[in-house]
Structures are given as C-alpha cells and as structure tokens.
Design an enzyme around this catalytic site. Structure first.
Site, PDB file in Angstrom:
ATOM      1  N   GLY A  90       0.818  -1.210   0.000  1.00 52.72           N
ATOM      2  CA  GLY A  90       0.000   0.000   0.000  1.00 52.72           C
ATOM      3  C   GLY A  90       0.847   1.253   0.000  1.00 52.72           C
ATOM      4  N   ARG A  91       0.201   2.364  -0.333  1.00 49.72           N
ATOM      5  CA  ARG A  91       0.870   3.659  -0.349  1.00 49.72           C
ATOM      6  C   ARG A  91      -0.075   4.685   0.212  1.00 49.72           C
ATOM      7  NH1 ARG A  91       5.258   5.020  -3.769  1.00 49.72           N
ATOM      8  NH2 ARG A  91       6.083   3.101  -4.643  1.00 49.72           N
ATOM      9  N   ASP A 145      -7.812  11.874   7.976  1.00 48.43           N
ATOM     10  CA  ASP A 145      -7.789  11.247   6.657  1.00 48.43           C
ATOM     11  C   ASP A 145      -8.598   9.950   6.671  1.00 48.43           C
ATOM     12  OD1 ASP A 145      -7.265  10.924   4.006  1.00 48.43           O
ATOM     13  OD2 ASP A 145      -5.185  10.290   4.249  1.00 48.43           O
TER      14      ASP A 145
END
Ligand SMILES: *[C@@H]1O[C@H](CO)[C@@H](O)[C@H](O)[C@H]1NC(C)=O
Ligand SMILES: *[C@@H]1O[C@H](CO)[C@@H](O)[C@H](O)[C@H]1NC(C)=O
Ligand SMILES: *[C@@H]1O[C@H](CO)[C@@H](O)[C@H](O)[C@H]1NC(C)=O
Ligand SMILES: *[C@@H]1O[C@H](CO)[C@@H](O)[C@H](O)[C@H]1NC(C)=O
Ligand SMILES: *[C@@H]1O[C@H](CO)[C@@H](O)[C@H](O)[C@H]1NC(C)=O
Ligand SMILES: *[C@@H]1O[C@H](CO)[C@@H](O)[C@H](O)[C@H]1NC(C)=O
Ligand SMILES: *[C@@H]1O[C@H](CO)[C@@H](O)[C@H](O)[C@H]1NC(C)=O
Ligand SMILES: *[C@@H]1O[C@H](CO)[C@@H](O)[C@H](O)[C@H]1NC(C)=O
Ligand SMILES: *[C@@H]1O[C@H](CO)[C@@H](O)[C@H](O)[C@H]1NC(C)=O
Length: 795
Positions: free
Chosen positions: A523-524, A636
């Site tokens: 993931g990023r 986020d």
C-alpha cells in the site's frame, strides 16, 4: 567547568555554615539546614537533584528532594508530607550520633531517621547523583550506610531505586496537595504488584484488571522475592513477571515512575529542552478504571471534551460538592414512616465493577426486578445480554460505575417512591466535570488510619467474586484481548507485555530483514509506502516507511509513544517503530482481508457486514476523539484506511499520522490541508478551525459509499450527498422505493430496509455543511446501536 571546580574547592576550604556559599551535596555532622534561608539546599554533584525545604502552602513547608531541571520543581521524595512545618524557626539537623531530625518551629521533633551509628565515627548526609539522600558513617575505614531515602519512597520511584515487599508508593491527595492520598502501589499477599484504592469506606485492587486471573494478566504468583528492578534505560521488571520499557527506551532522559494523584501509575521522561515531562508508559489507559474516583451511586464518564468526569445516577445528588469520591446520596425526602413503594430507573450503556451479591443467569427483566424489589440489600442490578442469554447482576452497592456508548450493560437503579411521589425518569446522565483546577483539593482527614491488611483482605474477596462473575469490560476489551493472546501461556505473557508497553523499538536492520529488503509493497499513502514483513517472532506485520525524515527524533518518539499507547479493538495496533538516522518506520499488525476500498469493489460484503463496519469504524473514531489518553484527530478517514480483519471487523489505520507528518507549518492554508479530496470537510477548504467534526464528515462520506456502492472520488464536490438527498426527497418519497433506488445493487434485496434507512439518515447528518450540526462520533455510535437495541426488543 573550571569555574564549577573553583567553586567546589572554595566551598571545601571555607567553613560550612554560611548560607552565602554555593550549594554543596553534603551536610556535615552538627550542621543545620534552615527553612528561613533559601540557599540552604543540598544539590547533587550533577546538579539534577536538590534537597531542602519546599513550600506547600501558606506558611507550610516540607523537607524533600526534587528535580532541579524540570519546569518548576518536581518533588520525588518527602520527609513530612502529611505534617508540613512552620516557615519560621524550623530546621533539619544532622546530629553527631547519626540521627537526622526535622524540627518544627524549634519546638518539637516532627520526624527523625532514627539511625544512630554504632561507633564513635564521623557521620555525614549526602545527596547522591541518583536522587538518593544518604547518611553514612566511616567505620573501620568502611563507609556504612545508616539511612537512605531510597528505602522510604513516597509517591515516586527513581531509576536504580529498589522497590520491595517493605516499600509502597502512596499517591498525593491532589495535583497541588502533596499529602497522602488513597492510592497505593504495593506487593500484595499473593506476590503480585498491584494498585489498591484504600478509601475511607471501601478498598479494592484495580490493577491488574481484577476480572482477569493473575496468569491471564501476565503475572505470576509463584515468585515470592517481591522485587522491582527499574533501570536508567527505562526498563522495568518485577518479580511477578511484569515487564515493560519506556517508549523512549535508552540512555539519556531522566525518568521517574510516579503514582499520580488520580490513581494511575505513570513513567515520565524529562524533556531537557523544555523542562516538561512526557508520559512514556502508564498502567491504565482508561482513567475510569481507577476505583474510587466517583464514589457510590455515580458513574465515571470519559470524553466529551472535558476529560474525565463523574455523574450522579438518576434520583441521587452529589454528597459533597467539593469531592466526587464521596459520591452521591438519595435525592428524595421520604420520611421512613410514610408508605412508599419501590421503582427502578434505567440507565443504558453502563458497567459497574464488583459488589454483586448474586448473579442470575438467563433471567427475564421482570424476574430480576421482582427479585431485587424483595431483597433488602439490593441497590439495583445490571442487566446484560451475554452468550445468548440475559443475565442479571444484583448489586449490594453501586460503585465503580462507568458510562460510555460502547458499553452494553443496562443499570436498573432501585429507588423509593412515595405513593403519590414522582419517579425520577431522567435517563440522561448529567455531565459534570471533575474539577481539575486543584484548588479545592480533597482534604486529608488525619485521624484516618490506613488499614492495609484489612483492606487488602476485603479486596481479595471482591477480586475472587469478580473473577466468578466474569463481567464488565470483558466483552469490550478482555475478550478481544484473550482472543489475540490465546496461543499458549508463553504467548499470553508476551501478548500482555506488548499490550502494556504499547510498542517497542526496532532496529533498521531488523525491519530490512523482516521485509526482505522492502520488496513486497502492499500500500501507499499518508507520507509513506507500506510493506508486508515477518518479524523475528514470526508475526506478520505491515511496515510503513515514512518519506519525510525531517522531523527530529524526539518529536517523532513523542508522537509514536502517543499512538503506541492507544488501544482499541477498532484501531490498528502499532507494535513498534524505528528511528535511526534518517529512517522513520512504523510497525503495525497485518490485516488479512485488506482495506474497505478493496472490498467494496468486489461482491464480498453483505449488508450485515457493512453495518458492522459502519458501527466499528464509528466506535474506533469515537475512542480516538473522546476516550483515549490524548485527543487524536484522524484527518484522513477514507475506505483505504479502514482495514478488515478475518471476521470483517473494521480497524482504522493511519491515525495519529497527521501529527507525525506535520512539520509545524500552519502558515498557508494549503500546507495545512490534509486528507483526501472527496472526503474532506468544507472547513479545510474555507480555512476554518479544524475540529473532530472533520472526521465525522469523512466518516459520513465513507458510509454513503458503503450504502450506495458509488464512489465520491473523481465526481463533482458533494455529488454523492446531493444525489442521495434528491432521491430521498424525490417524488417517489415512499421509503421502500427510495431506499431500493440508492442501495448498492450488490447488497441483497432482502436486507433490512428500515435499518438501511436509519444508517442513511445518520450518514447524511454527518455530512452537514455546518460542522456544529454534525453529531459527535459517540453520538453516531449511540444512534446506530439504538437501532440494533430497538430491534432486539421485537425479537
Ligand atoms: C524471582 O524474581 C527475581 C527478580 O526478578 C529473579 O531474580 C529470580 O530469579 C526469580 N526467581 C524465580 C524462582 O523465578
Ligand atoms: C511545557 O509545559 C507548560 C506547562 O505545562 C506549557 O505551558 C508549555 O507549553 C510546555 N512547553 C512545551 C514546549 O511543550
Ligand atoms: C428535601 O428537603 C430539603 C430540606 O428539607 C429541601 O431543601 C429539598 O428541596 C428537598 N428535596 C426534594 C427533592 O424534595
Ligand atoms: C433460558 O431459559 C429458558 C426458559 O427458562 C430456556 O428455554 C432456555 O433454554 C434457557 N437458555 C439457556 C441458554 O440456558
Ligand atoms: C431470587 O432468585 C433466586 C433464584 O431464583 C432465588 O433463589 C431467591 O430466593 C430469590 N430472592 C428473592 C429475594 O426473591
Ligand atoms: C428506601 O427505603 C428503605 C426503607 O425505608 C431504605 O432502607 C432504603 O435505604 C431506601 N433506598 C433509597 C435508595 O433511598
Ligand atoms: C473548580 O474550582 C475552581 C477553583 O476552586 C472554581 O473557580 C471553579 O468554579 C470550579 N469548577 C467547577 C466546575 O466546580
Ligand atoms: C493539603 O491537605 C491537608 C490535609 O487535609 C490540609 O491540611 C492542607 O491544608 C492541604 N494543603 C493545601 C495547600 O491545600
Ligand atoms: C475524620 O474522620 C473521622 C471518622 O471518619 C471523623 O469522626 C472526624 O470528625 C474527622 N475529622 C476531621 C477533622 O474531619
């Protein structure tokens, strides 16, 4: 340095009684420290500690030892905490026979070390670099210790100070009043290091968790040496197998382990630059688990802005407006002669620990009420759905209560009503803040005798009954804890250590090896790339390598220790971190089922699972916002950051990162903007104050996506919200049809449409433009759960 040496020599050559001399670490026999001379202090050679008189109130002084380099003196030891001396004429004197005495206003001896030497040899009092005040004599060329303050700790343990069967730590009674409070750290009779609340009326052990068996709490009763080793690296090990390390483990900061006035045991590190203390470990993350905070007939609440608070149960009012620990008393004026009948008032989302005189399994509410009405000792009962049946915990005392939307128990409080009287119906718990200003501190009643033995015996009885009636937070925390740690006894112990310390430090080499030189990217996002890896103990981990290493190591550690201490079943657990040179890495638990984003694309999630994910995510955010040690905004929230475990329970990832990645640049609104387009609240765009409501907004967006299966990302701003609102108010306003129109076609058409409607409304409420119109996350949890409870009534 030279100047310092010069002064040392100077003080050596000149005789010792003048107060104009620079401070020394030694008091010679026959010498005196006077309360009236501000310079009469001993200072350790390294300058870290001072010993002398310290003002604790109007004309009241204690003799103590404190940290010199902290922001304001931090007292670590006191000779006379419960009996301060007069500000005039009081002194401390070292007699030639080796006794140190503290005299109050020149009249009476208030305190003495009773440490006479054996032979006619010279004695001296010295403040050592470790913070130990020591009386020594020279006997046959050997230095003999006659007395040392390390053997008589007050509320603080310093590195290298031994804690044994003979010592205890006793809390202060308030933040500003240093006299003895009600909380004690001690080795109990079963060899376990425990925290005890020893109040005026009741006493009980609250740490380790009393509903866990000693072994399940990671402790052993078999080692009777009763010893604690606490070293200057920040490593703590006790003979009952309790072991933890400071979040900033290693040489450097000065540390102290203090039993604070609020009953929590905390390890602190001194920040040399600011002089402030940082918590690097604590025994309890939920302050409401400390016993005795709120007293009888009240419940402890934690969150909703003001930290910890207490509230009276319906029908009760605060006994002593200055002091919550005396709890609440009945608010009704019933003359004992007038006829009255019994009634119950109901309080939801409550747990109470201990004091049940009976547990009735598989009972109906009616039987429970009847049984409690008849009993003279019954003060109320906790009614709870567990393992498929309704159980009833009949209480002889309503104590150690906790109120939180996550809790599942319902409390029925027994109250008297006169024949024509009114039943207090207010189910809502009145929110009252605990007064932390410290000025109106709890007064110590000096005639009160501490009675450890007796108190401990009682607490043992409750301890056992608590274990029998396995209850309370077990469902919320304990069960999950058992699940994750049940892998044989070794793993249980290890699991405990991990949970207690929060996280550990990894070396860069170790993580490089674990990830096979950072090969498997999974993931990023949020400032880094995530790799899958296997740790040396064979646990699979998700290892995030942060891009920016601009943040200093100290700030990074402070943030990491905050995240590491956060512990909730709906939040990803952080196992550790690495801060080496330019490298900054975080080590998390690995989630088999990937993210919500991935799962929404497939047909895997049915409505029940989506509902469960909505509730779990809300709980995790509510905990972050309101219940954990320090407030954390996620900033986020999006489907990519909500991960799913093997049972499709959600765990939120990447919380706390907004602080780590923040480089303190708040100047422009752009650098301030965080989060992902499509999920960002209008406040970001319009540069308005950022509060926890930004997460509520993003959460609402995520829930709308879960219901509709449509993506907001890439569409016009608020496209999804407008679309759902239109459908809802459109011509086809009949519920059946508009719900059917908006739901994700992948959701089975036979799902509970009423439930979906409730969730849509909650989600729309969350995405209001006006942040004040949005509910808090705990309110969201409540609204979603109320839905489930209402339904279970019809089942
Ligand atoms: C008991 O604990 C002490 C201190 O941690 C340790 O040195 C000792 O080896 C332990 N004894 C046993 C029998 O495990
Ligand atoms: C240190 O603590 C004081 C008082 O608690 C606070 O006002 C100050 O902002 C803190 N300084 C830093 C750098 O955190
Ligand atoms: C109870 O009596 C006191 C004084 O007798 C009065 O001040 C108080 O308002 C009464 N409370 C109720 C609930 O009637
Ligand atoms: C609970 O009680 C009911 C009726 O008394 C009985 O039918 C049911 O099997 C019981 N459930 C359990 C789990 O014992
Ligand atoms: C409460 O219920 C239990 C179990 O049914 C019964 O043994 C007990 O006598 C009851 N107590 C009262 C006061 O009714
Ligand atoms: C209710 O009345 C009984 C008998 O007068 C008394 O013992 C009990 O303490 C009262 N309970 C409450 C909650 O006031
Ligand atoms: C807390 O104490 C301060 C100082 O005694 C007082 O001014 C304040 O009103 C108190 N707050 C509450 C909520 O009781
Ligand atoms: C601290 O508590 C003691 C004991 O109750 C009391 O005598 C003293 O006045 C208090 N000190 C302050 C500064 O409030
Ligand atoms: C201290 O407590 C005792 C018993 O609880 C009480 O009798 C006494 O009056 C109290 N003393 C003071 C000074 O409050």
């Amino acid at each position: 340095m030279d100047i310092f040496l010069f002064f040392l020599l100077l003080s050596f050559f000149r005789s010792s009684s003048s107060s104009s001399l620079p401070p020394s670490n030694t008091l010679k026999k026959g010498s005196v420290l006077s309360v009236e001379k501000a310079n009469d202090v001993l200072v350790s050679t390294n300058g870290v500690f001072s010993a002398g008189f310290h003002s604790v109130g109007n004309n009241a002084y204690i003799f103590g030892i404190w940290f010199t380099k902290s922001n304001g003196p931090t007292i670590v030891w006191m000779a006379n905490r419960d009996q301060p001396v007069n500000g005039k004429g009081s002194y401390l004197k070292l007699f030639e026979d080796g006794n140190l005495i503290l005299s109050d206003a020149g009249l009476n001896v208030l305190w003495t070390t009773s440490s006479p030497r054996k032979t006619a040899s010279p004695v001296q009092l010295q403040l050592h670099d470790a913070g130990n005040l020591v009386i020594t004599s020279l006997e046959d060329g050997n230095t003999v210790i006659l007395w040392q303050s390390f053997n008589f700790p007050t509320d603080t343990l310093l590195p290298e100070q031994l804690f044994t069967r003979y010592t205890t730590l006793v809390s202060s009674s308030s933040q500003t009043n240093q006299s003895s409070g009600f909380y004690t750290l001690l080795f109990d009779t079963s060899n376990v290091l425990a925290l005890l609340y020893d109040g005026p009326e009741v006493s009980s052990v609250y740490w380790p968790d009393p509903w866990l068996m000693t072994w399940d709490a990671g402790r052993t009763t078999y080692n009777s040496s009763k010893m604690v080793q606490f070293d200057s690296l920040g490593h703590f090990k006790s003979s009952d197998s309790l072991e933890f390390s400071s979040a900033d483990f290693g040489f450097g900061p000065h540390r102290r382990l203090t039993l604070d006035y609020d009953g929590n045991l905390r390890l602190y590190s001194l920040n040399k630059m600011t002089g402030n203390w940082t918590v690097t470990w604590q025994a309890l993350s939920d302050p409401c688990r400390v016993h005795g905070l709120c007293g009888p007939n009240s419940v402890c609440t934690y969150g909703s802005g003001a930290g910890r608070g207490c509230s009276c149960l319906p029908g009760f009012k605060m006994k002593n407006p200055q002091d919550w620990s005396s709890g609440c008393a009945s608010d009704l004026n019933l003359s004992s002669t007038s006829a009255h009948k019994v009634s119950f008032s109901k309080v939801s989302h409550v747990e109470l620990y201990g004091y049940e005189y009976n547990v009735y399994k598989n009972f109906t509410l009616e039987r429970c009420k009847a049984n409690c009405s008849e009993s003279t000792i019954c003060k109320g009962f906790l009614f709870k759905f567990e393992d498929g049946t309704y159980n009833c915990y009949a209480k002889s005392l309503l104590l150690n209560g906790k109120h939180s939307p996550n809790l599942l128990g319902t409390l029925y409080v027994k109250i008297n009503v006169s024949q024509n009287g009114v039943v207090p119906q207010n189910e809502a718990i009145k929110e009252l803040d605990l007064n932390c200003s410290g000025k109106d501190s709890k007064l110590l009643n000096r005639t009160y005798k501490r009675n450890h033995k007796n108190g401990f015996f009682q607490s043992l009885v409750w301890f056992t009954s608590g274990v029998g009636g396995i209850e309370i937070f077990f469902a919320v925390f304990g069960l999950w804890f058992m699940f994750t740690t049940r892998k044989g006894s070794g793993a249980v112990m290890q699991g405990y250590v991990v949970a207690a310390t929060g996280c550990r430090k990894f070396s860069y080499m170790e993580l490089k090896r674990a990830t096979g030189h950072f090969t498997e990217e999974i993931g990023r996002g949020a400032g880094g790339v995530v790799y899958k890896g296997m740790l040396s103990d064979h646990r699979i981990a998700a290892i995030k390598r942060l891009n920016q290493a601009s943040q200093g190591e100290a700030e990074f550690l402070a943030e990491v220790s905050t995240i590491g201490r956060i512990n909730h079943m709906n939040l990803i657990e952080m196992w550790g971190y690495c801060a080496e040179g330019k490298h900054r890495l975080l080590v998390y638990e690995y989630m088999e089922n990937g993210s919500l984003a991935e799962n929404l694309c497939t047909e895997r999630l049915n409505w029940a699972q989506r509902f469960q994910i909505a509730v779990g995510t809300a709980k995790g955010l509510a905990y972050l916002h309101e219940e954990c040690l320090e407030w954390v905004l996620h900033c986020d929230v999006k489907p990519h950051n909500i991960l799913l475990d093997t049972n499709y329970q959600p765990k939120i990832a990447d919380f706390g990162l907004s602080k780590i990645l923040d480089r303190g640049d708040h100047k422009s609104s752009f650098s301030r903007m965080r989060g992902t387009r499509g999920y960002m609240a209008p406040e970001w765009v319009f540069n308005m104050p950022i509060t926890s409501k930004v997460d509520v907004y993003s959460y609402g967006m995520v829930v709308l996506e879960m219901i509709t299966g449509r993506r907001q990302v890439g569409e016009a701003d608020n496209y999804l919200v407008h679309w759902v609102r239109e459908k809802m108010q459109g011509e086809s306003a009949a519920k059946e049809s508009w719900v059917r129109e908006i739901i994700d076609p992948k959701i089975d058409g036979h799902s509970d449409l009423d439930e979906i409607e409730v969730v849509v409304k909650v989600a729309l409420h969350c995405v209001e433009e006006d942040k004040d119109a949005r509910p808090t996350m705990s309110k969201v949890v409540e609204m979603l759960q109320r839905r489930r409870e209402d339904r279970s009534h019809f089942l």
